[in-house]
Design an enzyme around this catalytic site. Structure first.
Site, PDB file in Angstrom:
ATOM      1  CD  GLU A 178       3.509  -3.113 -12.928  1.00 39.73           C
ATOM      2  OE1 GLU A 178       3.226  -2.971 -14.127  1.00 39.73           O
ATOM      3  OE2 GLU A 178       2.969  -2.465 -12.027  1.00 39.73           O
ATOM      4  CG  ASP A 196      -0.668  -2.476 -10.693  1.00 42.28           C
ATOM      5  OD1 ASP A 196      -0.189  -2.858 -11.766  1.00 42.28           O
ATOM      6  OD2 ASP A 196      -1.245  -1.376 -10.542  1.00 42.28           O
TER       7      ASP A 196
END
Length: 641
Positions: free
Chosen positions: A333, A263
């Site tokens: 991401e 993330d």
């Protein structure tokens, strides 16, 4: 009498028989009529064995690499709060996910990504982690997780976990020790001198708005947080912190997790000099700089050392990938917007591996201009910049962005699913997209998302509503009490899994058909991708494989009006084209002349045709393939070519 007769003369009177003595057997086996056939059979067996070994070696040497599990199936994203509630508290949980694993088998989906379920104060719904080694009681227990993982593996499913290396919760033990200046933990976070009344260390702004710095009364310094104040950034330049993160990766891989979605990776490092970032509008008064869009993030994103760290993570994961059939997947991401070259760096290099792919978010912009040309532009933005030989991927929705059915419109949902499942690479499906779920409308009093509390228009709650399983109470999300953490969409009585399973023409049925087609047809899951046509309405492309007789023409109408597409100039297409599947089921099986292919607004066509003349050799400038392979139809094998 017997002694006076020659041996040969004696045994010419006796034919070979079962149970004959050794002496008789030896005499007969030495005769040419028995010896020669035996030698011929022996050498024939040797030759056949050598030929078989040689063919096996040749097949192995010439065969292309088998696709891995993350390339074969779509990745399905579960937002655990909203998927299935098993205990009636109104919030989805791990046992609820376990109850619904058959849904993935029905769809023929093998890869499931679950958003965070770590122990957390839930200031950002799990992305603020208090304990990386524990499950939040809201979602269950570690035993629930282990049982879920075991059941997923029993059903042939792979589990991808969200992993957040950039920050923790301010309730994390590390942060509490750092703010009290424990010698080991003192530099686990980014601290800078300031006080409650003086200006912040610099003008850096949080993703959620306002300053990235918050004063801590205990330590009497400011700490950096690129997200909420309750999410302090880790200092990953500290070797001890890096080792802590690697130990966490090992912890979950030891439990059997199949991969990680890393993330917010572009935020991992910040410039150590802590200089002010340049303003987008130099004339704006500094005190009015309050959003991330007001600054150029030259010092807080994509800093030197980022890719070295991710490659270090990758190397640790590769240790676990040595076990046959246990490849560990890593996806990153990073929203890089117009700077697509930055995103492509997450693929790594030819010599050093990084992520298997970085998430491709460009199709999220499809609703900005629903047209064939715009769709082609967004697809080509990735394909033309992707390093050679790498594997593409496609995302049309997630927990941070409006559902595509609401942003683009319901009339385009089926065509968008067709696009997602017929492009080369790995598609990602956000829960509910397979049935066409839409955003919910929420009032200010219903807002749960921290971003929405800062600015209601930025709330991500509308795309996080409970999954619609049936027309029962709470759409089957919570069958025990009349509680849901967010409202259920009012259309759940018709838009739900159960109803669409009984309708052969539903969004769900078409999604399932396309996914099965994608996985079963070589041209679709590992063949060439070639642009055919794009205009105001139509985006059309071809999927083919050298040596394979069948090919697929995809025609998608993303425009505002019905269209007739003339492809007569494509010599490689046969004159008559039959529709295998249309998003408008009345056109299934319809035959078009290639000069008049008719589509309505939001309609998509999968046209299958047979031809040995391939398009890609004559048009290499508009064709792409990750790993070239050819098909030998006579024996049904793939080989490198």
């Amino acid at each position: 009498m017997l002694d006076s007769v020659g041996v040969d003369e004696v045994y010419t009177q006796i034919k070979p028989y079962a149970g004959m003595p050794k002496e008789v057997l030896v005499l007969y086996s030495s005769q040419a009529r028995y010896r020669v056939p035996r030698e011929i059979l022996f050498w024939l067996t040797v030759c056949c064995t050598l030929v078989l070994v040689a063919v096996t070696i040749a097949v192995i040497a010439l065969s292309p690499r088998c696709l891995s599990w993350w390339q074969i199936s779509p990745v399905y994203q579960i937002y655990p709060r909203s998927f299935k509630d098993s205990n009636g508290d109104g919030v989805g949980d791990l046992k609820g996910i376990k109850e619904k694993l058959d849904h993935f088998q029905y769809l023929n989906i093998k890869s499931v990504w679950i958003s965070p379920f770590y122990r957390s104060p839930m200031k950002d719904f799990g992305y603020d982690i208090e304990d990386f080694r524990d499950i939040d009681p809201l979602f269950g227990t570690m035993q629930d997780f282990e049982e879920l993982l075991a059941e997923m593996h029993n059903k042939g499913l792979k589990l991808i976990m969200d992993f957040i290396p950039n920050h923790t919760s301010d309730k994390h033990r590390w942060f509490n020790l750092s703010r009290t200046r424990d010698p080991h933990y003192e530099n686990y976070y980014i601290w800078a001198d300031c006080n409650e009344t003086s200006p912040k260390p610099n003008n850096w702004v949080s993703i959620f708005g306002n300053s990235s710095w918050t004063y801590d009364e205990v330590r009497e310094q400011c700490y950096l947080h690129q997200f909420l104040a309750e999410q302090p950034d880790l200092n990953l330049r500290n070797p001890d912190v890096r080792q802590e993160i690697i130990d966490l990766i090992h912890f979950w891989l030891d439990k059997g997790v199949d991969g990680f979605r890393m993330d917010a990776v572009k935020h991992i490092f910040e410039a150590e000099h802590l200089r002010d970032e340049p303003q987008v509008d130099p004339n704006m008064p500094p005190e009015l700089v309050t959003t991330e869009w007001d600054l150029y993030h030259d010092y807080t994103t994509s800093q030197v050392g980022l890719h070295d760290l991710l490659r270090e993570f990758r190397a640790e994961m590769d240790i676990y990938s040595r076990e046959p059939g246990k490849y560990r997947f890593m996806v990153t991401e990073s929203y890089d917007y117009d700077e697509v070259y930055k995103t492509m760096m997450y693929y790594g290099t030819r010599l050093v591996k990084e992520s298997d792919f970085p998430f491709n978010f460009y199709l999220l912009d499809l609703p900005h201009n629903t047209s064939g040309s715009w769709a082609k532009h967004l697809v080509d933005l990735w394909m033309s910049n992707m390093p050679r030989g790498k594997w593409p991927n496609w995302v049309v929705g997630n927990h941070d962005r409006s559902r595509i059915s609401s942003s683009a419109g319901q009339s385009y949902v089926r065509a968008i699913n067709m696009l997602l499942l017929t492009l080369p690479g790995t598609p990602t499906t956000y829960y509910g997209e397979e049935i066409g779920m839409e955003n919910i409308n929420i009032t200010a009093s219903q807002v749960q998302d921290p971003a929405g509390r800062y600015n209601t228009s930025l709330s991500r709650d509308p795309e996080r509503s409970p999954m619609q399983w049936s027309d029962d109470m709470n759409a089957g999300f919570n069958n025990k009490t009349n509680i849901t953490w967010l409202p259920v969409h009012p259309d759940y009585r018709t838009v739900n899994v159960e109803a669409q399973q009984d309708d052969d023409n539903s969004v769900l049925a078409q999604y399932r058909f396309l996914n099965n087609l994608r996985q079963s047809q070589l041209p679709l899951h590992r063949g060439w991708f070639c642009y055919i046509h794009a205009d105001t309405n139509i985006f059309s492309y071809l999927r083919e494989l050298d040596g394979h007789r069948q090919a697929y023409l995809i025609v998608l109408n993303f425009g505002k009006e019905s269209a007739i597409t003339d492809l007569s100039y494509i010599n490689e297409l046969p004159d008559k084209l039959q529709v295998l599947m249309s998003t408008n089921h009345v056109n299934d099986g319809k035959v078009f002349h290639k000069s008049r292919i008719e589509t309505n607004v939001g309609e998509g066509l999968v046209i299958r045709f047979s031809a040995y003349t391939r398009f890609n050799p004559n048009h290499p400038e508009v064709c792409y393939i990750s790993e070239k392979a050819c098909y030998l139809e006579t024996i049904g094998i793939l080989y490198k070519c």
